[in-house]
Design a protein around this motif. Structure first.
Motif, PDB file in Angstrom:
ATOM      1  N   ASP A  35      44.251   5.189   4.109  1.00 37.69           N
ATOM      2  CA  ASP A  35      44.091   3.825   4.427  1.00 37.69           C
ATOM      3  C   ASP A  35      45.521   3.720   4.958  1.00 37.69           C
ATOM      4  O   ASP A  35      45.523   3.000   6.253  1.00 37.69           O
ATOM      5  CB  ASP A  35      44.318   2.823   3.156  1.00 37.69           C
ATOM      6  CG  ASP A  35      43.056   2.784   2.520  1.00 37.69           C
ATOM      7  OD1 ASP A  35      41.851   3.122   3.229  1.00 37.69           O
ATOM      8  OD2 ASP A  35      42.910   2.404   1.390  1.00 37.69           O
ATOM      9  N   LEU A  36      46.761   4.473   4.639  1.00 35.60           N
ATOM     10  CA  LEU A  36      47.810   4.300   5.447  1.00 35.60           C
ATOM     11  C   LEU A  36      47.648   4.721   6.785  1.00 35.60           C
ATOM     12  O   LEU A  36      48.154   4.011   7.849  1.00 35.60           O
ATOM     13  CB  LEU A  36      48.790   5.150   4.651  1.00 35.60           C
ATOM     14  CG  LEU A  36      50.075   5.331   5.449  1.00 35.60           C
ATOM     15  CD1 LEU A  36      50.854   3.954   5.804  1.00 35.60           C
ATOM     16  CD2 LEU A  36      51.012   6.362   4.546  1.00 35.60           C
ATOM     17  N   MET A  37      47.061   5.960   7.282  1.00 32.01           N
ATOM     18  CA  MET A  37      46.762   6.313   8.466  1.00 32.01           C
ATOM     19  C   MET A  37      45.784   5.520   9.407  1.00 32.01           C
ATOM     20  O   MET A  37      46.312   5.221  10.506  1.00 32.01           O
ATOM     21  CB  MET A  37      46.041   7.658   8.316  1.00 32.01           C
ATOM     22  CG  MET A  37      47.098   8.686   7.819  1.00 32.01           C
ATOM     23  SD  MET A  37      46.781  10.707   8.226  1.00 32.01           S
ATOM     24  CE  MET A  37      45.194  10.606   7.007  1.00 32.01           C
ATOM     25  N   THR A  38      44.986   4.785   8.729  1.00 30.00           N
ATOM     26  CA  THR A  38      44.159   4.070   9.493  1.00 30.00           C
ATOM     27  C   THR A  38      44.951   2.570  10.011  1.00 30.00           C
ATOM     28  O   THR A  38      45.086   2.339  11.095  1.00 30.00           O
ATOM     29  CB  THR A  38      43.022   3.367   8.570  1.00 30.00           C
ATOM     30  OG1 THR A  38      42.158   4.526   8.250  1.00 30.00           O
ATOM     31  CG2 THR A  38      42.114   2.403   9.355  1.00 30.00           C
ATOM     32  N   VAL A  39      45.661   2.169   8.877  1.00 31.67           N
ATOM     33  CA  VAL A  39      46.494   1.040   9.492  1.00 31.67           C
ATOM     34  C   VAL A  39      47.449   1.318  10.679  1.00 31.67           C
ATOM     35  O   VAL A  39      47.888   0.603  11.464  1.00 31.67           O
ATOM     36  CB  VAL A  39      47.320   0.675   8.077  1.00 31.67           C
ATOM     37  CG1 VAL A  39      48.486  -0.392   8.635  1.00 31.67           C
ATOM     38  CG2 VAL A  39      46.487  -0.181   6.940  1.00 31.67           C
ATOM     39  N   ALA A  40      48.322   2.604  10.515  1.00 31.90           N
ATOM     40  CA  ALA A  40      49.103   3.259  11.177  1.00 31.90           C
ATOM     41  C   ALA A  40      48.644   3.145  12.555  1.00 31.90           C
ATOM     42  O   ALA A  40      49.168   2.851  13.621  1.00 31.90           O
ATOM     43  CB  ALA A  40      49.908   4.390  10.998  1.00 31.90           C
ATOM     44  N   ALA A  41      47.264   3.590  12.666  1.00 29.60           N
ATOM     45  CA  ALA A  41      46.650   4.206  14.005  1.00 29.60           C
ATOM     46  C   ALA A  41      46.381   2.861  14.574  1.00 29.60           C
ATOM     47  O   ALA A  41      46.312   2.644  15.893  1.00 29.60           O
ATOM     48  CB  ALA A  41      45.261   4.814  13.601  1.00 29.60           C
ATOM     49  N   GLU A  42      45.716   1.734  13.951  1.00 25.11           N
ATOM     50  CA  GLU A  42      45.578   0.417  14.543  1.00 25.11           C
ATOM     51  C   GLU A  42      46.741  -0.274  14.930  1.00 25.11           C
ATOM     52  O   GLU A  42      46.778  -0.852  16.028  1.00 25.11           O
ATOM     53  CB  GLU A  42      44.963  -0.562  13.208  1.00 25.11           C
ATOM     54  CG  GLU A  42      43.416   0.141  12.965  1.00 25.11           C
ATOM     55  CD  GLU A  42      43.109  -0.756  11.782  1.00 25.11           C
ATOM     56  OE1 GLU A  42      43.946  -1.487  11.085  1.00 25.11           O
ATOM     57  OE2 GLU A  42      41.977  -0.453  11.387  1.00 25.11           O
ATOM     58  N   LEU A  43      47.986  -0.234  14.420  1.00 23.49           N
ATOM     59  CA  LEU A  43      48.918  -0.646  14.870  1.00 23.49           C
ATOM     60  C   LEU A  43      49.468   0.002  16.125  1.00 23.49           C
ATOM     61  O   LEU A  43      50.008  -0.753  17.156  1.00 23.49           O
ATOM     62  CB  LEU A  43      50.187  -0.615  13.810  1.00 23.49           C
ATOM     63  CG  LEU A  43      50.130  -1.849  12.561  1.00 23.49           C
ATOM     64  CD1 LEU A  43      51.119  -1.373  11.600  1.00 23.49           C
ATOM     65  CD2 LEU A  43      50.086  -2.953  13.332  1.00 23.49           C
TER      66      LEU A  43
END
Length: 226
Positions: A35-43
């Protein structure tokens, strides 16, 4: 505080309200890292790498900033892991290059099709554009991108071309490292620029045909004469 426990403390200091106290299971910790990596990628895709702070990532992902440092070493390490994870997902169902015993042409076509699908995906194209735009000002970003992408791909191919059974089919005057670079140039080359500037692609059948033609081009120059 353990690494796993740090996941429970978001950037604003408020614990999750929908979880019981205690140490999360490994599967839960892994899911939160995803989830953390998904959020970071989106940002990164939305704002650009340089304009996204670790605090912003931590706040939106509901983790502690310390967790990102512990798990990834910082923003560049997080970016590197996002790229590595994305690359692995495209090759997850492919047989290991070190043990795959199918004919070399079939292996290279399979690898090439997956590589083509990866680099032509909208997310990969946008991330590539970000790296090109910001690499000069942030060498750490450029190194993270190269380490998780091109370097990993070249090393996988170098290992494959070094196999004794594969080496016997290829020209002796071309080292494995050069063969990997030559193959990637045949496979992508100008096509990568087309994806970056004209991202609309061909259909699946046409893409596979193009990959087969590029593999054959590589083999014409690299195979040992009969």
């Amino acid at each position: 505080m353990s690494d796993e426990q740090a996941l429970d403390v978001p950037a604003d200091g408020c614990p999750f309200t929908n979880r019981t106290a205690g140490r999360p299971r490994a599967s839960e910790a892994e899911a939160r890292m995803q989830d953390l990596m998904t959020v970071a990628a989106e940002l990164f895709l939305e704002k650009g790498y340089s304009k996204v702070s670790l605090e912003a990532i931590a706040r939106k992902a509901h983790v502690a900033v310390r967790t990102i440092y512990v798990k990834f070493g910082g923003k560049a390490g997080l970016f590197r892991e996002i790229l590595r994870s994305g690359r692995e997902s495209y090759f997850a169902t492919m047989e290991d290059l070190e043990t795959n015993l199918r004919p070399m042409r079939e292996i290279l076509i399979d690898f090439g099709a997956r590589m083509n699908e990866l680099v032509s995906s909208p997310g990969a194209i946008n991330l590539h554009r970000i790296v090109i735009a910001e690499a000069a000002a942030d060498p750490e970003l450029a190194e993270a991108f190269f380490d998780a992408g091109p370097r990993q791909t070249r090393e996988a191919l170098r290992t494959f071309f070094s196999r004794a059974d594969i080496r016997a089919q290829l020209r002796a005057d071309m080292p494995a490292e050069q063969l990997s670079v030559h193959f990637l140039n045949c496979l992508m080359g100008d096509q990568l620029k087309r994806y970056l500037f004209m991202p609309q692609g061909c259909g699946e059948h046409q893409n596979l045909l193009l990959v087969e033609q590029r593999v054959d081009l590589f083999l014409m120059g690299a195979q040992r004469p009969a």
